[in-house]
Scaffold this motif. Structure first.
Motif, mmCIF file in Angstrom:
data_model
loop_
_atom_site.group_PDB
_atom_site.id
_atom_site.type_symbol
_atom_site.label_atom_id
_atom_site.label_comp_id
_atom_site.label_asym_id
_atom_site.label_seq_id
_atom_site.Cartn_x
_atom_site.Cartn_y
_atom_site.Cartn_z
ATOM 1 N N LEU A 171 -4.198 1.756 0.491
ATOM 2 C CA LEU A 171 -4.077 2.682 -0.602
ATOM 3 C C LEU A 171 -3.869 3.896 -0.446
ATOM 4 O O LEU A 171 -2.837 4.360 -1.469
ATOM 5 C CB LEU A 171 -5.674 2.807 -0.996
ATOM 6 N N GLU A 172 -2.964 4.204 0.375
ATOM 7 C CA GLU A 172 -2.712 5.769 1.033
ATOM 8 C C GLU A 172 -0.864 5.443 0.466
ATOM 9 O O GLU A 172 0.511 5.442 0.216
ATOM 10 C CB GLU A 172 -2.782 5.727 2.113
ATOM 11 N N ARG A 173 -0.902 4.124 1.641
ATOM 12 C CA ARG A 173 0.779 3.151 1.164
ATOM 13 C C ARG A 173 0.917 3.410 -0.840
ATOM 14 O O ARG A 173 1.929 3.661 -1.240
ATOM 15 C CB ARG A 173 1.119 1.784 1.304
ATOM 16 N N THR A 174 -0.253 2.836 -1.517
ATOM 17 C CA THR A 174 0.264 2.033 -3.286
ATOM 18 C C THR A 174 0.057 3.346 -3.772
ATOM 19 O O THR A 174 0.702 3.439 -3.985
ATOM 20 C CB THR A 174 -0.467 1.817 -3.493
ATOM 21 N N ARG A 175 -0.405 3.985 -3.575
ATOM 22 C CA ARG A 175 -0.343 5.924 -4.188
ATOM 23 C C ARG A 175 0.841 5.976 -4.073
ATOM 24 O O ARG A 175 1.670 6.883 -4.640
ATOM 25 C CB ARG A 175 -1.512 6.349 -3.545
ATOM 26 N N GLU A 176 1.491 5.844 -3.010
ATOM 27 C CA GLU A 176 2.885 6.849 -2.167
ATOM 28 C C GLU A 176 4.092 5.912 -3.028
ATOM 29 O O GLU A 176 5.050 7.143 -3.669
ATOM 30 C CB GLU A 176 3.280 6.648 -0.720
ATOM 31 N N PHE A 177 3.915 5.332 -3.364
ATOM 32 C CA PHE A 177 4.663 3.725 -3.894
ATOM 33 C C PHE A 177 4.353 4.106 -5.833
ATOM 34 O O PHE A 177 6.017 4.080 -6.497
ATOM 35 C CB PHE A 177 4.531 2.020 -3.957
ATOM 36 N N VAL A 178 3.101 4.286 -6.010
ATOM 37 C CA VAL A 178 3.101 4.575 -7.708
ATOM 38 C C VAL A 178 3.080 5.744 -7.816
ATOM 39 O O VAL A 178 4.557 5.839 -9.235
ATOM 40 C CB VAL A 178 1.575 4.520 -7.901
ATOM 41 N N GLU A 179 3.814 6.850 -7.201
ATOM 42 C CA GLU A 179 4.288 8.384 -7.013
ATOM 43 C C GLU A 179 5.840 8.204 -7.769
ATOM 44 O O GLU A 179 6.235 8.469 -8.205
ATOM 45 C CB GLU A 179 3.312 9.189 -6.163
ATOM 46 N N LYS A 180 6.259 7.422 -6.252
ATOM 47 C CA LYS A 180 7.859 7.111 -6.562
ATOM 48 C C LYS A 180 8.347 6.442 -7.865
ATOM 49 O O LYS A 180 9.333 7.125 -8.687
ATOM 50 C CB LYS A 180 8.324 6.463 -5.347
ATOM 51 N N GLN A 181 7.558 5.422 -8.548
ATOM 52 C CA GLN A 181 7.762 4.910 -9.580
ATOM 53 C C GLN A 181 7.906 5.849 -10.660
ATOM 54 O O GLN A 181 8.004 5.755 -11.845
ATOM 55 C CB GLN A 181 6.419 3.411 -9.728
ATOM 56 N N LEU A 182 6.786 6.828 -10.907
ATOM 57 C CA LEU A 182 5.663 7.451 -11.795
ATOM 58 C C LEU A 182 7.778 8.544 -11.739
ATOM 59 O O LEU A 182 7.907 8.719 -12.608
ATOM 60 C CB LEU A 182 4.693 7.956 -11.870
ATOM 61 N N GLN A 183 7.839 9.389 -10.177
ATOM 62 C CA GLN A 183 8.752 10.510 -10.369
ATOM 63 C C GLN A 183 10.416 9.366 -10.865
ATOM 64 O O GLN A 183 10.599 9.605 -11.744
ATOM 65 C CB GLN A 183 9.787 10.312 -9.224
ATOM 66 N N GLU A 184 10.836 7.996 -10.742
ATOM 67 C CA GLU A 184 11.279 7.584 -11.807
ATOM 68 C C GLU A 184 11.737 7.048 -13.087
ATOM 69 O O GLU A 184 12.423 7.508 -13.641
ATOM 70 C CB GLU A 184 11.424 5.900 -10.434
#
Length: 196
Positions: A171-184
């Protein structure tokens, strides 16, 4: 000339008599129905007493945690009275809650943003079987539908139990991944705004 004017008047009279369908579908947060937009104008257009609707909806959902999305069907009768049918929250809501994620994937079929077990799927099917639309379905059919929905949200269904430590790290890795997508996405929107 007078025939054209009379036809125009006749068309205007018939154009004003638009009758909307008697049934509406909407999703309203539990206990949060208010006469303001977007709910108020939609109901007001159909001649529904918005204050009465909000009072009745909030009373019927007072035992449900606030802000849970509640699919609602409103039937408007010819005398402007109405009836409300409230169903269980959407499958996607339950799946995201079970997986511990705030949102699904932006790329279904490609990214996995959460995991649930078959036990979660069964429990969601038991809850959704209470809805009138699902009463003719078997639990097996409901489970298959829920698994299909899980795939579109980006949630993997696993057999057995999830290890809490591994799942927390996932879940922690996923949160970072999703945050990166949202930033893009934010950067892409800002770039479009600057171009226009």
């Amino acid at each position: 000339m007078s025939k054209a004017v009379s036809r125009l008047r006749m068309a205007k009279k018939t154009g004003e008599k638009v009758i909307h369908g008697p049934k509406m579908r909407m999703t309203v947060p539990a206990g949060m129905a208010t006469p303001g937009p977007p709910l108020g104008p939609v109901l007001g257009q159909r001649g529904v007493n918005v204050a009465q609707f909000c009072k009745e909806f909030n009373e019927r959902t007072q035992d449900i945690k606030e802000m849970i999305p509640i699919p609602t069907r409103v039937t408007v009768h010819p005398d402007r009275s109405f009836s409300i049918e409230i169903t269980q929250p959407p499958v996607t809501y339950f799946l995201k809650q079970a997986a511990g994620i705030p949102r699904g994937t932006m790329f279904p079929g490609r990214d996995i943003v959460g995991k649930v077990t078959l036990k979660h799927i069964y429990e969601i099917a038991m809850i959704k079987s209470q809805d009138r639309a699902n009463q003719l379905c078997t639990l097996e059919e409901l489970c298959k539908r829920i698994i299909g929905t899980a795939r579109t949200v980006g949630i993997e269904v696993v057999k057995g139990d999830l290890d809490p430590k591994e799942h927390g790290e996932f879940l922690e890795r996923t949160r970072e991944f999703v945050e990166k997508q949202l930033q893009e996405l934010r950067e892409q929107r800002e770039a479009k705004v600057l171009r226009t």
